[in-house]
Design a protein around this motif. Structure first.
Motif, mmCIF file in Angstrom:
data_model
loop_
_atom_site.group_PDB
_atom_site.id
_atom_site.type_symbol
_atom_site.label_atom_id
_atom_site.label_comp_id
_atom_site.label_asym_id
_atom_site.label_seq_id
_atom_site.Cartn_x
_atom_site.Cartn_y
_atom_site.Cartn_z
ATOM 1 N N UNK A 383 15.869 -23.689 -36.522
ATOM 2 C CA UNK A 383 15.472 -25.090 -36.456
ATOM 3 C C UNK A 383 14.034 -25.280 -36.952
ATOM 4 N N UNK A 384 13.164 -24.352 -36.543
ATOM 5 C CA UNK A 384 11.772 -24.442 -36.983
ATOM 6 C C UNK A 384 11.688 -24.313 -38.498
ATOM 7 N N UNK A 385 12.419 -23.346 -39.019
ATOM 8 C CA UNK A 385 12.418 -23.119 -40.476
ATOM 9 C C UNK A 385 12.863 -24.387 -41.230
ATOM 10 N N UNK A 386 13.950 -24.986 -40.712
ATOM 11 C CA UNK A 386 14.451 -26.218 -41.353
ATOM 12 C C UNK A 386 13.410 -27.327 -41.315
ATOM 13 N N UNK A 387 12.799 -27.459 -40.129
ATOM 14 C CA UNK A 387 11.830 -28.546 -39.965
ATOM 15 C C UNK A 387 10.606 -28.324 -40.856
ATOM 16 N N UNK A 388 10.184 -27.066 -40.997
ATOM 17 C CA UNK A 388 9.051 -26.766 -41.889
ATOM 18 C C UNK A 388 9.434 -27.123 -43.322
ATOM 19 N N UNK A 389 10.646 -26.767 -43.683
ATOM 20 C CA UNK A 389 11.126 -27.018 -45.034
ATOM 21 C C UNK A 389 11.178 -28.505 -45.341
ATOM 22 N N UNK A 390 11.487 -29.297 -44.312
ATOM 23 C CA UNK A 390 11.560 -30.738 -44.516
ATOM 24 C C UNK A 390 10.196 -31.420 -44.412
ATOM 25 N N UNK A 391 9.173 -30.629 -44.217
ATOM 26 C CA UNK A 391 7.820 -31.192 -44.221
ATOM 27 C C UNK A 391 7.354 -31.731 -42.888
ATOM 28 N N UNK A 392 8.140 -31.463 -41.809
ATOM 29 C CA UNK A 392 7.727 -31.970 -40.506
ATOM 30 C C UNK A 392 6.482 -31.259 -39.976
ATOM 31 N N UNK A 399 2.944 -14.661 -37.304
ATOM 32 C CA UNK A 399 2.662 -13.295 -37.731
ATOM 33 C C UNK A 399 3.125 -13.068 -39.166
ATOM 34 N N UNK A 400 3.154 -11.809 -39.594
ATOM 35 C CA UNK A 400 3.324 -11.511 -41.027
ATOM 36 C C UNK A 400 4.499 -12.218 -41.695
ATOM 37 N N UNK A 401 5.641 -12.328 -40.995
ATOM 38 C CA UNK A 401 6.811 -12.924 -41.658
ATOM 39 C C UNK A 401 6.588 -14.404 -41.958
ATOM 40 N N UNK A 402 5.597 -15.037 -41.301
ATOM 41 C CA UNK A 402 5.327 -16.456 -41.550
ATOM 42 C C UNK A 402 4.794 -16.687 -42.962
ATOM 43 N N UNK A 403 4.431 -15.615 -43.661
ATOM 44 C CA UNK A 403 3.957 -15.779 -45.037
ATOM 45 C C UNK A 403 5.076 -16.347 -45.920
ATOM 46 N N UNK A 404 6.328 -16.225 -45.457
ATOM 47 C CA UNK A 404 7.470 -16.767 -46.215
ATOM 48 C C UNK A 404 7.852 -18.177 -45.782
ATOM 49 N N UNK A 405 7.114 -18.780 -44.861
ATOM 50 C CA UNK A 405 7.469 -20.116 -44.372
ATOM 51 C C UNK A 405 7.611 -21.086 -45.536
#
Ligand SMILES: [Zn+2]
Ligand SMILES: [Zn+2]
Length: 835
Positions: A383-392, A399-405
Motif C-alpha cells: 500500500x505504501x509503495x502504491x501511494x508513493x507511486x501515486x505521489x501521495x 533503509x537501503x531498499x528505499x532507494x528504489x521507492x
C-alpha cells in the motif's frame, strides 16, 4: 498481423534475457515494464518485460502464457537503473527487478472486479436469451465460465480477484476470461489502497537465549553429537539480531524439532517480536529549536539547492563533525526539492536506530512523509509503495531498499551516515545503496547528498578528485567542544578486575563520573566472530605477509589463517615480536564486561544493550529511554549505541577494547575502527560541558587510534589511503574486489571447485593486458561451514574493471569449469564483508 516479440528478464540466477512471442489478445498488456507468465524450462515463472518489438535470434520462440498487469509496474528509468545494477554486480536482471518491487505486489486480495452497467445489461439479456433460445447471437460470446464470472461480479458491489477465480474455477495466472469480459467493457478491475500504517503487527520468532559468543562455543561442542543443532545455532548467530522469524525457519534449513531441542537446552527461545515502533513514546525526544543556520550550513544548502533547482545531477559530500547540524541541512534540502515540485528520498542505515531522522522529517513535512521499514506487513508495504507511486508521499524515509521507492519526479536523495556498511545488501542482489543512489540520480537528473562525520575512503577520494562537491561543517552547534580523548596503554596498565576488562584509569574515571552524578557509556566492538591472538606485553598481532590483513585464530586445530589468500600457520606460543609469553585470544564479550562492572561498581544501575538483551527484554527503546531519562547510570553496549543518539547527561564514554576492530580479518579494519571511535566520542560533550572519553588499547601508537583520538579525519585519510595504495594492485578505492564463494554440502567437492575456479581465473588473468587482475585464494570463508554448507572463497583484485571482466568471463564459461552440480557459486562485487 506480424507476431510481436519481447525480451523478458526472469528472477532466477541466470544471466541475460529471454525472447518470447506475444499471442494475440495480450499485445496491449505484455508491454515494457509489466510482468508476464512465461514457460521456462519445465516450469512457469513470472518475468519482467524489458524490451518489445525485438527480432528473435533463435527459431524456437515460445509464447507468453499470460500478461499479469493491467498497466506497467516498472517505469523506464527503473528499467535502465536495474539493467546497470545487473551488469555491474554480475547478477540476474530479473532478481534485481524483483528486489525493487514490494513483495505484496503479487497479492490478488488487493485487486477487485466490479460490473459495469453494460455488464449488468449483458447478464440480463443473456439470461432472457438463455430462457428463449439457449444462447445469444448479438454481442460478445459468453461462455459458461464467463457467464459464471459475470454473475458473481454482478451479484455484489465488488469481488476480489482471488475470490472470483476460486468461485469460477479459473486457475491462478490465467486471465483470459477476465480479460475478455474487460475488453467488452462488462467488468472493471481496480485496486484498493489503504493509507499506510506506521505501526506493524507482531511476529513469531526464534532467537538466541544466550550471547553470541556462548552460542558459538556451544556450537563447537555440539558439532559432532548434534550437527543439526550446531547448524541452527550458527544460523541464529549470523541472523540479524540473532533472530529468525518462524515463517522463515524452513528457508534457513532449521526444523522445528531442532529448535525445540535447543529450547530445552536453554540456548534458544521462542518469542514474539513487535515491529519497530516509530511514532509513540518518544515524540520530540532529542529535538530542539533552532535559530538561523550557520554560514557553513547555509553554504552547504546553497550548493545542494542550486543543483536541485536547476534539475542538474550532482553529488555533494557533506562532511560534518558529530553535532554540526547535518540533519538541518538535509531537511532544508528536502524543502528546496518540494518547493521546486520534486520528491526526495532520505536513506538511513537502520530505521529503528535512527528515530530522530524520522521524527525530524515528520515534524517538518507532516503527512507528506512515508516511512518504509521491515516492520511493515506485506500489505502495508504494498500500500505504501502504491501511494508513493501515486505521489501521495513526496518524501520517503527508509533503509537501503528505499532507494528504489517509486517517487515521481525525484529531485533529491540523502544518504545519511554514508559510510555505514548496512547500505550493502548481504544477499543476492548484492548492491550498495549509496552507489545505486548516485546512479539513479544520474539517470533522473537529481542530486545526492552523502552525509557523514567519517566519510568512506571511496567517497572522500571522489570529492578530492573533484567528482563530488565537498561541503564541510567543521564546528559543533549548541554544544561544547569535542571531548578530550585519553588513550590507556593496556600493556603498561594491566586489568584490575577478574574479567580482564578495566584498567585502573578507566575504573577511576567511571567512579569519578558516578560521584558527579553523570552517566557513563561503555562501548565494546564485538562485530564479527573472528578471533585473534594478541600479545599483552607489546600489543603485536600477526598479519598476513601477502595481504596485510589480520590472521584469524582457529581453536580447533590451533592455527592462524588468512581468509584472503588462504595461508595457514601454527599459532605461536610466544610473541613473534617481543618473545613475550603472555598472549590473549580475543577480548572479553559484553556479558563478561557486565560482570566486571557489577563487581567494581555494585551500587550503580547498569543496563547492557546488545543484540541479545534487545531481543530478549523487548525493545531497545525502553533501554535507551531509561538511559535518556536518567534511570540508568551505566549503559554498556556494542556499536548499536554508537549511532546518532544524543544523551545530554553523559559525562564519560569508555571504549573497553579498541583493538577488536583493528584485528578483524578485513582490509577496512582501520577505517571501521576510526569511524567507530569517532562516533563513540561524539556521544559525549553535548551541552556546555566538555565530555571525557577513555579508550583502552594494547596498540595506543597505532595511527588509527592516535588520529581518532585527535579526531583528525584528514591525516587519517592520507595515511590510510597510502596503506591501501601500497600493496601490489592496492585495495579499494585503487582496485576493485570481486568475491566468489563456492558452496556445497561436500567439503572436498567445494574445496576442489574453489581451487579449479581459482586456477581458471588465473589462466584467464594471464591472457589480460597489464595491469592484470590478481587471484587470491582459495581460502575457507571466515565461517567455513554454515547450516551444513561448506564455503570456500576466491578473491579477485584488479584495476579499472578488470576484476569484474575476468569474473564475468569465467561465469560465462561455467560449463568449461566443469563444477559439480551440487556446488553453487555466489558472486559479490565490491564486497564489504567476507561472505
Ligand atoms: Zn609482544
Ligand atoms: Zn593473505
Amino acid at each position: 498481423m506480424s507476431t510481436t516479440f519481447i525480451e523478458v528478464a526472469v528472477p532466477l540466477p541466470v544471466t541475460g534475457t529471454f525472447t518470447y512471442s506475444v499471442p494475440e489478445g495480450l499485445e496491449d498488456r505484455a508491454v515494457v515494464g509489466s510482468r508476464v507468465l512465461v514457460p521456462f524450462g519445465r516450469r512457469k515463472v513470472t518475468g519482467f518485460v524489458v524490451a518489445a518489438g525485438v527480432t528473435p535470434s533463435v527459431d524456437d520462440v515460445k509464447d507468453v502464457i499470460e500478461a499479469l498487469d493491467v498497466a506497467p509496474v516498472v517505469d523506464p528509468h527503473m528499467i535502465e537503473l536495474t539493467k546497470w545494477i545487473a551488469d555491474y554486480y554480475l547478477t540476474s536482471w530479473g532478481e534485481v527487478l524483483r528486489a525493487t518491487l514490494p513483495p505484496g505486489i503479487n497479492m490478488e486480495s488487493r485487486r477487485f472486479l466490479r460490473a459495469t452497467d453494460e455488464g449488468r445489461e449483458a447478464l440480463e439479456s443473456a439470461r432472457r436469451g438463455a430462457g428463449a433460445s439457449g444462447g445469444r447471437s448479438d454481442g460478445p460470446e459468453l461462455t459458461e465460465r464467463r457467464m459464471k464470472l459475470l454473475e458473481l461480479v454482478c451479484d455484489r458491489e465488488r469481488v476480489s480477484l482471488g475470490h472470483a477465480r476460486r468461485e469460477a474455477g479459473i486457475p491462478r495466472n490465467n486471465r483470459r476470461d477476465i480479460d475478455a469480459l474487460m475488453r467488452e467493457g462488462l467488468v472493471e478491475e481496480f485496486e484498493v489502497v489503504h493509507p499506510p500504517k506506521v505501526e506493524g503487527g507482531k511476529q513469531a520468532v526464534v532467537r538466541l537465549a544466550v550471547a553470541g559468543e556462548e552460542a558459538l562455543a556451544e556450537r563447537e561442542s555440539l558439532e559432532r553429537r548434534a550437527p543439526k543443532q550446531a547448524e541452527a545455532l550458527a544460523a541464529l548467530v549470523t541472523a540479524p539480531d540473532h533472530t529468525i522469524p518462524v515463517a522463515e525457519l524452513g528457508g534457513s534449513g532449521v526444523s522445528s524439532a531442532t529448535v525445540t531441542a535447543l529450547v530445552k537446552k536453554g540456548l534458544v527461545e521462542r518469542a514474539e517480536r513487535a515491529s519497530p515502533k516509530l511514532s509513540t513514546g518518544h515524540e520530540g525526544w532529542g529535538l530542539r529549536d533552532e535559530g538561523a543556520m550557520t554560514p557553513e550550513q547555509a553554504s552547504a544548502l546553497g550548493l545542494v539547492a542550486g543543483k536541485v533547482g536547476a534539475a542538474e545531477f550532482g553529488v555533494v559530500l557533506l562532511h560534518g563533525v558529530t553535532g554540526s547540524g547535518k540533519t538541518r541541512v538535509y531537511s532544508e534540502a528536502v524543502s528546496a526539492a518540494l518547493d521546486s515540485g520534486r520528491g526526495a528520498i532520505v536513506l538511513v542505515p537502520e530505521i529503528s536506530l535512527t528515530p530522530q531522522m524520522v521524527q525530524r522529517m515528520r515534524k517538518d513535512f507532516g503527512e507528506r512523509v512515508a516511512v518504509v521499514h521491515s516492520g511493515l506487513t506485506m500489505t502495508e508495504r504494498y500500500d505504501t509503495w502504491r501511494a508513493i507511486r501515486e505521489g501521495m508521499f513526496p518524501v520517503v524515509v527508509g533503509p537501503r531498499s528505499a532507494v528504489f521507492s517509486p517517487v515521481p519526479n525525484l529531485g533529491l536523495i540523502v544518504v545519511d551516515e554514508e559510510h555505514e556498511q548496512t547500505y550493502k545488501q548481504g544477499e543476492s542482489p548484492r548492491y550498495h545503496a549509496r552507489d545505486i543512489a548516485v546512479m539513479r540520480a544520474k539517470l533522473e537528473g537529481a542530486v545526492v547528498v552523502l552525509g557523514t562525520a567519517t566519510p568512506s575512503l571511496e567517497s572522500y577520494l571522489n570529492a578530492r578528485e573533484g567528482k563530488y562537491d565537498l561541503a564541510e561543517l567543521p564546528e559543533r552547534i549548541d554544544s561544547g567542544p569535542l571531548p578530550e580523548v585519553e588513550v590507556v596503554d593496556m600493556c603498561s596498565e594491566p586489568p584490575v578486575d577478574s574479567e580482564g576488562a578495566f584498567s585502573a584509569t578507566l575504573r577511576d574515571a567511571v567512579r569519578e563520573t558516578l560521584d558527579a552524578n553523570k552517566q557513563i557509556i561503555l562501548f565494546l566492538n564485538r562485530r564479527g566472530f573472528a578471533s585473534f591472538v594478541q600479545c599483552v606485553s607489546c600489543g603485536h598481532s600477526e598479519k598476513c605477509p601477502n595481504c596485510n590483513v589480520s590472521l584469524t585464530y582457529h581453536s580447533t586445530d590451533s592455527t592462524m589463517r588468512c581468509h584472503y589468500c588462504g595461508i595457514s600457520t601454527k599459532a605461536p606460543d610466544k610473541c613473534p615480536a617481543c618473545e613475550g609469553m603472555n598472549l590473549r585470544y580475543g577480548a572479553p564479550g559484553t556479558q563478561r564486561v557486565e560482570k566486571a562492572v557489577r563487581e567494581l561498581f555494585p551500587d550503580a544501575t547498569v543496563e547492557r544493550m546488545d543484540v541479545d538483551t534487545t531481543t530478549r527484554h523487548g525493545s531497545h527503546w525502553r533501554i535507551l529511554k531509561d538511559f535518556a531519562e536518567g534511570r540508568t547510570d551505566i549503559l554498556l553496549g556494542t556499536q548499536m549505541i554508537a549511532k546518532g543518539l544524543d544523551f545530554p547527561g553523559v559525562g564519560l564514554v569508555g571504549v573497553v577494547a579498541a583493538d577488536v576492530g583493528l584485528n578483524l580479518p578485513d582490509f577496512r579494519a582501520g577505517e571501521r575502527t576510526f569511524q567507530l571511535l569517532t562516533q563513540v566520542a561524539g556521544r559525549t560533550g553535548r551541552g556546555d560541558e566538555r565530555g571525557r572519553v577513555v579508550v583502552q588499547s594494547y596498540l595506543p601508537e597505532h595511527y588509527t587510534i592516535a588520529l581518532a583520538r585527535e579526531q583528525q579525519f584528514g591525516p587519517f585519510f592520507e595515511r590510510e589511503i597510502s596503506e591501501r595504495e601500497g600493496i601490489g594492485l592496492g585495495y579499494p578505492p585503487f582496485s576493485r574486489l570481486v568475491g566468489i564463494v563456492a558452496r556445497g554440502r561436500d567439503e572436498d567437492q567445494v574445496r576442489e571447485a574453489a581451487a579449479r575456479l581459482a586456477d581458471f581465473l588465473d589462466k584467464g588473468a594471464e591472457k589480460m593486458g597489464d595491469p592484470r587482475p590478481e587471484v587470491l585464494g582459495p581460502a575457507p570463508a571466515p565461517i567455513g561451514k554454515l547450516r551444513g554448507i561448506h564455503r570456500w572463497q576466491v578473491l579477485v583484485r584488479g584495476r579499472a574493471g578488470t576484476a569484474r571482466a575476468l569474473v564475468a568471463g569465467a561465469l560465462a564459461q561455467r560449463k568449461a569449469l566443469k563444477l559439480p552440480s551440487a556446488v553453487t557459486l555466489a558472486v559479490d562485487v565490491d564486497p564489504l564483508d567476507l561472505l
